[in-house]
Design a protein around this motif. Sequence first.
Motif, short mmCIF file in Angstrom:
data_model
loop_
_atom_site.label_atom_id
_atom_site.label_comp_id
_atom_site.label_asym_id
_atom_site.label_seq_id
_atom_site.Cartn_x
_atom_site.Cartn_y
_atom_site.Cartn_z
N UNK A 132 8.65 5.10 -7.60
CA UNK A 132 8.37 3.72 -7.19
C UNK A 132 7.29 3.73 -6.12
N UNK A 133 6.05 3.73 -6.57
CA UNK A 133 4.89 3.69 -5.69
C UNK A 133 3.89 2.69 -6.28
N UNK A 134 3.25 1.90 -5.45
CA UNK A 134 2.35 0.88 -6.01
C UNK A 134 1.22 1.45 -6.84
N UNK A 135 0.73 2.66 -6.49
CA UNK A 135 -0.35 3.24 -7.28
C UNK A 135 0.13 3.72 -8.66
N UNK A 136 1.44 3.75 -8.87
CA UNK A 136 1.99 3.99 -10.20
C UNK A 136 2.20 2.66 -10.92
N UNK A 137 2.87 1.72 -10.25
CA UNK A 137 3.21 0.46 -10.91
C UNK A 137 1.98 -0.38 -11.25
N UNK A 138 0.92 -0.34 -10.42
CA UNK A 138 -0.25 -1.15 -10.75
C UNK A 138 -1.02 -0.55 -11.92
N UNK A 139 -0.97 0.76 -12.09
CA UNK A 139 -1.55 1.34 -13.30
C UNK A 139 -0.81 0.81 -14.53
N UNK A 140 0.51 0.72 -14.42
CA UNK A 140 1.30 0.14 -15.51
C UNK A 140 0.89 -1.30 -15.79
N UNK A 141 0.73 -2.09 -14.73
CA UNK A 141 0.36 -3.49 -14.90
C UNK A 141 -1.03 -3.65 -15.50
N UNK A 142 -1.90 -2.67 -15.26
CA UNK A 142 -3.28 -2.77 -15.77
C UNK A 142 -3.44 -2.17 -17.17
N UNK A 143 -2.53 -1.28 -17.57
CA UNK A 143 -2.69 -0.57 -18.84
C UNK A 143 -1.64 -0.93 -19.88
N UNK A 144 -0.52 -1.50 -19.46
CA UNK A 144 0.57 -1.77 -20.39
C UNK A 144 1.39 -0.54 -20.70
N UNK A 145 1.24 0.51 -19.88
CA UNK A 145 1.94 1.77 -20.11
C UNK A 145 2.85 2.10 -18.93
N UNK A 146 4.05 2.57 -19.21
CA UNK A 146 4.93 3.06 -18.16
C UNK A 146 4.44 4.42 -17.68
N UNK A 147 4.98 4.89 -16.55
CA UNK A 147 4.55 6.16 -15.98
C UNK A 147 4.63 7.30 -16.99
N UNK A 148 5.71 7.35 -17.78
CA UNK A 148 5.87 8.43 -18.74
C UNK A 148 4.75 8.46 -19.77
N UNK A 149 4.05 7.31 -19.93
CA UNK A 149 2.95 7.24 -20.89
C UNK A 149 1.58 7.40 -20.24
N UNK A 150 1.39 6.79 -19.06
CA UNK A 150 0.06 6.94 -18.44
C UNK A 150 -0.06 8.18 -17.56
N UNK A 151 1.05 8.69 -17.02
CA UNK A 151 1.07 9.95 -16.26
C UNK A 151 0.13 9.96 -15.06
N UNK A 152 -0.07 8.82 -14.45
CA UNK A 152 -0.88 8.74 -13.22
C UNK A 152 0.10 8.59 -12.06
N UNK A 153 0.29 9.68 -11.33
CA UNK A 153 1.35 9.74 -10.31
C UNK A 153 0.82 9.60 -8.89
N UNK A 154 -0.48 9.84 -8.68
CA UNK A 154 -1.04 9.83 -7.33
C UNK A 154 -2.14 8.79 -7.19
N UNK A 155 -2.31 8.30 -5.98
CA UNK A 155 -3.37 7.35 -5.69
C UNK A 155 -4.72 8.03 -5.86
N UNK A 156 -5.59 7.41 -6.65
CA UNK A 156 -6.91 7.96 -6.92
C UNK A 156 -6.99 8.77 -8.19
#
Length: 442
Positions: free
Chosen positions: A50-74
């Motif tokens: 639960x980090x904003x740099x994870x959740x906003x990637x989800x909001x921008x891509x339509x993918x959950x963390x398990x799908x976009x795999x972007x865990x860190x800011x930047x």
Amino acid sequence: MTKLLFVEINEVNFDDMRAYGVQGYLPELMGLMDRHGVAKTTSEQDYEELEPWIQWVTAHTGLALAEHNVFRLGDIVKHDIPQIWEHLEEQGLKVGAISPMNAKNRTGNAAFFVPDPWTPTSLTASPLLENLYFAVAQAVNDNAQDRLALRSKFALLAGAGTYARAVNYGQYLALARGAKKGPWSKAMFLDLLLSDILIKETRRTAPDFASLFLNAGAHIQHHYMFNSAVYKGEQTNPEWVIGPHQDPMLDVYRLYDRIVGQIRQAFPKTRLMLATGLHQDPHPETTFYWRLKDHAAYLTKIGVPFACAKPRMSRDFFIECISEEQAAEAERILSSVKASDGTKLFDVDNRGRDLFVMLVWSHDIEADFSYTVGKRAFIGLRDDVAFVAIKNGQHNGIGYFLDTGLSADAMHGTFPLAEIPVKICDALGVSWRETARSQAIA
């Protein structure tokens, strides 16, 4: 054609907004909630995810963390995941973005695209706005040290002089005057400036879709939630941090009420969506946050090999190395840094030739604080760090969503945060193609 503005008010708690509204505050936001209702969004379940740099990637891509795999800011810059802006461009729409968190500029012909201060991606902006962006990035990343390069000061003054709207001159002056007694005013000043940039750039370029990211609320809740008039817990902030009668949370919520009202006044025919990504609840214990003052100098001091050190948000920083061997050695040394009780001071994520590092010591640091790096003893960590905050707020994966295109009767219930792009596309009359999702997962 419908035009849409998407305002991302990071981690704000709409229940707290309503609590302030009952006291007579926030007339604009209360009116929107009453007329259009509020839905909730869901995201990851594990707290470390639960980090904003994870959740906003989800909001921008339509993918959950398990799908976009972007865990860190930047880290979004290492991926070519389709995001809402370039997808809308492919549908023939003009797009813009002001400070979207952890977003990569993959647009081909954006009206404007100004990234967040922590994500190294390209800008689509005028030279003046570019200079202002780099000044803001330097100010944000060096905030804990309260230092600002002379060149950045001039760029901030020139940019603010161009983009600050006359209607807000008094507000800017009040925030500038209050910065010494209330350092949270600097974050509010930036959010107000970002909103003025959005309004001016949107008027100038007339995009079909534009997003605005506001972070002062998240910052202030993390630092000062215990001082909120609507906080019901037993934790308190010491008076050397903040006066007992100050309420920065109310201050920033009132600023957001002002910003949203000004956006609606500037674009009365434009559909508006608000989303928070997640929200914060009160933290139940006393936890200190610290940040290195000079990352490169400290790494050199304790013998960590590196090519480049870059600050990220709050306690985090990023280390670039010239080889995997050097990164492994840097990880070994940082992982060996321990307090006298054996607690590690740093959490290290090794990604090959790069390290993502967090200063995780969560207690007070006295002047004679002692620690070891391997077998070497050190005293005086307090001189190498800056106090960031006592943690007041903690993340909750439930977010909030409001859409002026819907009535209160139609806006209710809960939906996955990953559905945000679909809702944006539906509002604009285009499709969120499943091919975009397939390309992202591939």
